[in-house]
Design a protein around this motif. Structure first.
Motif, PDB file in Angstrom:
ATOM      1  N   THR A 177       6.400  57.380  14.287  1.00  0.00           N
ATOM      2  CA  THR A 177       6.490  58.836  14.242  1.00  0.00           C
ATOM      3  C   THR A 177       6.118  59.273  12.832  1.00  0.00           C
ATOM      4  N   LEU A 178       5.207  60.229  12.761  1.00  0.00           N
ATOM      5  CA  LEU A 178       4.672  60.677  11.471  1.00  0.00           C
ATOM      6  C   LEU A 178       5.020  62.141  11.257  1.00  0.00           C
ATOM      7  N   TYR A 179       5.633  62.420  10.121  1.00  0.00           N
ATOM      8  CA  TYR A 179       5.915  63.792   9.699  1.00  0.00           C
ATOM      9  C   TYR A 179       5.192  63.980   8.367  1.00  0.00           C
ATOM     10  N   THR A 180       4.423  65.025   8.209  1.00  0.00           N
ATOM     11  CA  THR A 180       3.740  65.203   6.938  1.00  0.00           C
ATOM     12  C   THR A 180       3.581  66.674   6.604  1.00  0.00           C
ATOM     13  N   SER A 181       3.734  66.999   5.334  1.00  0.00           N
ATOM     14  CA  SER A 181       3.547  68.363   4.853  1.00  0.00           C
ATOM     15  C   SER A 181       3.268  68.265   3.357  1.00  0.00           C
ATOM     16  N   GLU A 182       3.130  69.402   2.717  1.00  0.00           N
ATOM     17  CA  GLU A 182       2.881  69.381   1.268  1.00  0.00           C
ATOM     18  C   GLU A 182       4.093  68.843   0.509  1.00  0.00           C
ATOM     19  N   ARG A 183       5.213  68.676   1.195  1.00  0.00           N
ATOM     20  CA  ARG A 183       6.409  68.112   0.559  1.00  0.00           C
ATOM     21  C   ARG A 183       6.425  66.583   0.593  1.00  0.00           C
ATOM     22  N   GLY A 184       5.498  66.025   1.340  1.00  0.00           N
ATOM     23  CA  GLY A 184       5.456  64.566   1.429  1.00  0.00           C
ATOM     24  C   GLY A 184       5.234  64.092   2.849  1.00  0.00           C
ATOM     25  N   THR A 185       5.347  62.783   3.022  1.00  0.00           N
ATOM     26  CA  THR A 185       5.129  62.179   4.341  1.00  0.00           C
ATOM     27  C   THR A 185       6.308  61.282   4.682  1.00  0.00           C
ATOM     28  N   ASP A 226      -3.687  65.867   4.889  1.00  0.00           N
ATOM     29  CA  ASP A 226      -4.293  67.064   5.494  1.00  0.00           C
ATOM     30  C   ASP A 226      -4.437  66.869   6.999  1.00  0.00           C
ATOM     31  N   LEU A 227      -4.154  67.928   7.735  1.00  0.00           N
ATOM     32  CA  LEU A 227      -4.186  67.862   9.198  1.00  0.00           C
ATOM     33  C   LEU A 227      -5.503  67.273   9.717  1.00  0.00           C
TER      34      LEU A 227
END
Lengths: 168, 101
Positions: A147-155, A113-114
């Protein structure tokens, strides 16, 4: 908190060493990382298996591996353990870039979560499960760029280590 | 892989850890501690000299042992001369915690 506010806060708190990006911005070839091996992360046995395989892989090709291996294997262990503890699974891409090594840890979880991202990254002892909560603080200590990418699809985490030119 | 060798006996037990301590092997350590008769123990020392690797999850298992010792008034100690491992112990704060015994 908006995404841009979170991104700015993380950049400030990390001195520019941690970057938050939108999940859609992840592309395999946007960090000059040449992938040499891929591992599945499905169970806790993969944690030690991956450490052993990566150790053997780079021992053969990185002249100074003996001097740099500890923080790299430790960081990998923390990242892969996070996937095992908190998600259904994922994969690890191991690669090299012109100035060092790069690792992409991609999971199939629900993302972070953000509002929780700053605490997750920088809060020692913060964890959403029964764990030490030190994985990210350790990664941040030893990795040159995250570098971090995150969403409800995963991280997705991209970990970049810079090595001396004599080492490569 | 993790091996646990008992070098000293009650009341001052020394456990030497050999190999790797992480999420994979930590349960073995818990089993061994559970099998110890803590009633007869005055001090428990973990010797990490032959440990090749430990991560924060591994330190977490040591912390769990510390808490059990504290609950039963058993003095807990960690012996280590590996600077890489020492850095992790310091970073996570277990050294500071043990000092407060």
């Amino acid at each position: 908190m908006t995404f841009e506010q979170c991104r700015a806060q993380i950049e400030t708190l990390s001195g520019g060493r941690v970057a938050l990006r939108k999940y859609e911005e992840y592309q395999l070839d946007n960090d000059s990382c040449e992938i040499v091996r891929e591992f599945a992360i499905a169970s806790k046995q993969d944690i030690s298996h991956i450490r052993s395989e990566v150790d053997q892989l780079f021992e053969k090709v990185i002249p100074c591996w003996r001097h740099v291996r500890w923080p790299i294997l430790l960081t990998l262990s923390e990242a892969v353990t996070n996937v095992v503890k908190h998600t259904p699974g994922g994969r690890l891409l191991v690669g090299r870039h012109p100035n060092g090594l790069c690792f992409h840890i991609i999971d199939n979880g629900h993302g972070i979560d953000l509002e929780r991202i700053p605490l997750t990254l920088f809060g020692k002892g913060y964890s959403t499960s029964a764990s030490m909560g030190m994985g990210f603080p350790i990664m941040i200590k030893y990795v040159d760029k995250i570098t971090l990418y995150t969403s409800e699809r995963g991280t997705i985490l991209i970990l970049r280590f810079e090595l001396d030119s004599e080492c490569m | 892989m993790l091996s646990v060798n008992m070098l000293g006996e009650a009341p001052n037990v020394v456990l030497s850890l050999v190999g790797e301590l992480d999420m994979v092997t930590g349960d073995k350590l818990v089993e061994i501690i559970n099998a110890l008769d803590l009633e007869g123990i005055r001090s428990l020392t973990f010797s990490l000299g032959e440990l090749d690797f430990i991560d924060s999850t591994g330190v977490g298992f040591l912390l769990g042992c510390y808490k059990r010792c504290k609950a039963q008034d058993i003095w807990f100690h960690i012996e280590n001369d590996n600077p890489d491992i020492e850095e992790i112990l310091q970073l996570i704060g277990i050294r500071e915690l043990i000092k407060s015994q």
